[in-house]
Design a protein around this motif. Structure first.
Motif, short mmCIF file in Angstrom:
data_model
loop_
_atom_site.label_atom_id
_atom_site.label_comp_id
_atom_site.label_asym_id
_atom_site.label_seq_id
_atom_site.Cartn_x
_atom_site.Cartn_y
_atom_site.Cartn_z
N SER A 132 3.05 0.00 12.11
CA SER A 132 4.10 -0.27 13.10
C SER A 132 5.48 -0.01 12.50
N GLY A 133 5.61 -0.18 11.19
CA GLY A 133 6.87 0.15 10.54
C GLY A 133 7.15 1.63 10.53
N LEU A 134 6.13 2.42 10.25
CA LEU A 134 6.29 3.87 10.29
C LEU A 134 6.69 4.33 11.69
N ALA A 135 6.05 3.74 12.70
CA ALA A 135 6.40 4.08 14.08
C ALA A 135 7.83 3.67 14.40
N ALA A 136 8.25 2.50 13.90
CA ALA A 136 9.61 2.01 14.16
C ALA A 136 10.66 2.91 13.54
N GLU A 166 -7.83 4.92 11.07
CA GLU A 166 -7.78 4.01 12.22
C GLU A 166 -7.57 2.56 11.78
N ALA A 167 -8.27 2.12 10.73
CA ALA A 167 -8.14 0.72 10.29
C ALA A 167 -6.71 0.40 9.89
N PHE A 168 -6.00 1.37 9.32
CA PHE A 168 -4.59 1.17 8.97
C PHE A 168 -3.75 1.10 10.24
N ARG A 169 -4.05 1.97 11.19
CA ARG A 169 -3.24 2.01 12.42
C ARG A 169 -3.35 0.71 13.21
N VAL A 170 -4.55 0.15 13.32
CA VAL A 170 -4.70 -1.06 14.13
C VAL A 170 -4.33 -2.32 13.37
N MET A 180 -8.48 0.05 2.99
CA MET A 180 -9.07 -0.59 4.17
C MET A 180 -10.60 -0.59 4.10
N ALA A 181 -11.19 0.57 3.81
CA ALA A 181 -12.65 0.66 3.73
C ALA A 181 -13.18 -0.16 2.57
N PHE A 241 -0.54 -1.94 4.20
CA PHE A 241 0.69 -1.18 4.00
C PHE A 241 0.37 0.19 3.43
N PHE A 242 1.25 1.12 3.68
CA PHE A 242 1.24 2.41 3.00
C PHE A 242 2.35 2.40 1.97
N LEU A 243 1.99 2.70 0.73
CA LEU A 243 2.97 2.72 -0.37
C LEU A 243 3.30 4.19 -0.65
#
Length: 455
Positions: free
Chosen positions: A82-86, A99-103, A378-379, A440-442
């Motif tokens: 959601s931060g990347l989208a913002a 997908e797991a990161f996105r949701v 995530m996995a 998070f994505f670093l």
């Protein structure tokens, strides 16, 4: 404290095959001892303000170059989906994330076995709603340098229109750097191929860099899928953060209910984790604690389970053995190397109190931010939660769960192998209750600069 400090001398240098000067320092740099720091969670109301923050922070975020000799505090910055989208990241880039990161972590509660007390409905309100956009963390080996570096970081986000601080949590500064249940932790990190340092005793063969850093071959020989474009994905990684409230009263009550003397309670505590409070492994110190061993990074991880397949020294269900079975012969065969994680966990709140026994002590604000890094965080987290933490089949233990971070059922047990008769302890409770979590994505330093631009 640097890696060199930990080992008391020069480390065996290895080849560097990853782009250390583009990777954020926190990926490879060990947590200091002692350690001080803060996690800040931010919400981006205005994309331009968010991009400006990243542009200003990027030059102040250390790279992993010479990570083994670091002497100064460092800043890390990571973003949720959601931060990347913002920030206004293009839609095709957003859709290239897993997908797991996105949701997000809360939406994956079923896959993570986050039920009951750990259900997202019980989390702190900041977590699991998409409100957290950017995490800024500071790590330091002294209080003075921590405060100075925090002042620097704070100037970039505090009072800036378009940004809001949702929560800020100071951590560390515990007596002896013990975690909330009184153990020395963060021992036994994986060795990463191409990072510039040869494996330390007990680490085993170095694991392919692509298991931890995007853009490089993993154990399967090929790179894992990375976000697009390449400038965004390469040299980045994923971070999982899980905030636990530690129920110290319940933990101490369990020890007192199942052991009569102080020494017996300490041995039981060691059996639950696989190490004594000092960090000394039971495999090397089976009868009594050895603080000197626990403090020696050239010895405290240098062991195998080859001669202890039945778990009479280290129970097969202990936390440490579950999270890294090493050469344990398991009922369910699996490549341990593809499920390893880098840990940067941090302790917050009141220090461990061995005299805390009441239910009120369970609610004293203290706990652990379990922070882990992996190119497939995530996995990996879902596998660990499903198979190694909240299941015992892979160790032939049936319904038994991890005694440290497992979500215990009524009547939960913990088995301590012994000859001629094993000991089964009943009444195990959930000692660490989940209070929040995020993925998070670093990004790499190059990607941080790219994210600071308008697209």
């Amino acid at each position: 404290m640097t890696v060199t400090d930990r080992t008391g001398g020069d480390l065996p240098r290895g080849r560097v095959t990853v782009e250390l000067d583009d990777i954020q320092a926190t990926v490879l740099r060990y947590r200091p001892e002692p350690y001080y720091g803060t996690h800040v969670m931010l919400h981006v109301d205005d994309a331009r303000a968010g991009r400006e923050l990243l542009r200003e922070l990027a030059p102040r975020i250390d790279s992993a170059a010479d990570w083994w000799h670091a002497r100064e505090p460092w800043i890390a910055a990571a973003l949720t989906y959601s931060g990347l989208a913002a920030l206004g990241v293009p839609e095709d880039s957003l859709q290239s994330f897993p997908e797991a990161f996105r949701v997000g972590m809360a939406a994956r509660a079923h896959e993570l076995h986050d039920y009951g007390a750990n259900d997202p409905q019980h989390w702190d309100r900041e977590f699991g709603t998409g409100a957290i956009h950017v995490a800024v963390s500071v790590f330091s080996d002294s209080e003075e340098k921590w405060r100075r570096t925090m002042d620097t970081a704070r100037r970039h986000y505090e009072g800036r229109p378009g940004l809001r601080v949702l929560t800020a949590q100071d951590f560390g500064a515990q007596p002896g750097d013990l975690n909330p249940l009184g153990y020395r932790d963060s021992i036994g990190q994986p060795a990463i191929e191409g990072s510039g340092i040869e494996p330390l005793p007990g680490q085993g063969m170095a694991i392919k860099a692509g298991e931890f850093i995007l853009g490089y071959p993993g154990e399967a020989g090929v790179p894992l899928p990375a976000p697009r474009p390449e400038v965004l994905g390469r040299n980045g990684t994923y971070v999982g953060l899980r905030k636990y409230q530690s129920r110290v009263g319940a933990f101490n009550r369990f020890l007192h209910a199942n052991a009569q003397t102080h020494d017996e309670r300490e041995l039981l505590a060691a059996k639950l984790v696989g190490r004594w409070r000092s960090g000394a492994p039971l495999t090397l110190a089976p009868d009594r604690d050895d603080p000197a061993l626990g403090a020696d990074p050239l010895r405290n991880n240098d062991f195998t389970y080859a001669a202890d397949q039945h778990g009479r020294q280290v129970p097969r269900g202990s936390h440490m053995r579950r999270m890294n079975p090493r050469d344990t012969k398991m009922s369910v065969l699996v490549d341990v190397n593809i499920h390893r994680i880098i840990r940067r966990s941090t302790t917050f709140g009141a220090p461990y109190d061995p005299d805390a026994l009441s239910q009120q002590d369970d609610e004293t604000p203290r706990g652990l931010y379990f922070v882990f890094l992996s190119a497939k965080a995530m996995a990996t987290m879902e596998f660990l939660q499903q198979e190694w933490i909240n299941n015992g089949n892979f160790m032939s233990l049936g319904d038994e769960r991890d005694p440290n971070v497992g979500l215990q059922q009524d009547g939960a047990i913990f088995t301590i192998p012994h000859a001629p008769v094993r000991r089964r302890i009943h009444g195990l409770e959930t000692f660490n209750v989940l209070r929040g979590g995020e993925y998070f994505f670093l990004p790499s330093l190059t990607a941080l600069r790219w994210l600071g631009e308008e697209h």
